[in-house]
Every structure is written in structure tokens, then in C-alpha cells.
Design an enzyme around this catalytic site. Sequence first.
Site, PDB file in Angstrom:
ATOM      1  N   GLY A  80       6.426  -9.578 -40.198  1.00 17.79           N
ATOM      2  CA  GLY A  80       6.165 -11.040 -40.096  1.00 17.79           C
ATOM      3  C   GLY A  80       6.976 -11.510 -39.033  1.00 17.79           C
ATOM      4  CB  CYS A  81      10.269 -11.165 -37.937  1.00 18.14           C
ATOM      5  SG  CYS A  81      11.082 -11.934 -39.483  1.00 18.14           S
TER       6      CYS A  81
END
Length: 157
Positions: free
Chosen positions: A48-49
Site C-alpha cells: 500500500g505504501c
Amino acid sequence: MTEQKRLAAGDRAPDFTLPDSEGAEVSLSDYRGRSVIIYFYPAAATPGCTKQACDFRDNLAELDGAGHAVLGVSPDKPAKLASFVAAEGLTFPLLSDPDKAVMNAYGAFGEKVMYGKTVTGVIRSTFVVGADGLLTHAFYNVRATGHVAKLRKDLKI
């Protein structure tokens, strides 16, 4: 669940100085007179990051053209951030906040619900600091995917 202190538009952005991926100190005050988008994320090089960082990278020219600098902040050490910057070709500063002092000042660390369980951790959040040092936008619990598009819409970019 204890409620974290949350910032809102119109609040003064808490000032800070943190090391970047190369260990150089970066201060919010370095950007006074310019708008800055500060986003807090849990961990470099996680799916996600990575998606979120690459989204900022891919939209940086438009954000910069509209007068917005971008700073990413995580609890990762500078060495891990340097690897992340190199692996993803990131072109904006990533800052290291291992003691989470800045995250706490922005209300971006605390209790959150993940997969139905209450945990303590980084609350994915984004703030837009105006040229005068006041917040124009404060977003908490943002999604990694699609957030930059929403931000561009909110900022009319």
C-alpha cells in the site's frame, strides 16, 4: 478506543525537523512561503505504501506546477527510506520519524481498526500546509489507492 487529538483546516501546522533518506535534516520551516503536502504512511516498501508513494511520484509534476511540495513521513530509519527511494525512483523527500513525535503532533499515530481489530500504529493521513503555515486540509484514514487523485480533485489541480 481513545480519541486522538486531530488537526483541522485553519490550525497551525506543527513545525518539525526530521532526517531524510540521506540523513540530511529537513524542516517544515524550509518550505515557508510555499504550500506543502505532508503524508504519513506506515512503512516503506510495503504494497500500500509503495502504491501511494508511486502515485505521488507520478503526479509530482502537476502538484509542483500547482505550487505544492510533497513530503512523506514514516517511522522507518533513513537507510530503509534510501532503499525505498532508489527502488521506486522517488523524487520527493521521505522523512524518518522513528520516535513518532511528529506523527503524534499531527494526530497521525494512535489507535485504529485493522481487519476488525483495534491496534496502535500509524494512521495513514495527509495534510496540506498553506504558504502561511496554516493547514488548508487535514485528511485522516486515507486509502493508499486513489488518494492522490482525490487530493488533486480537492485541490482543484
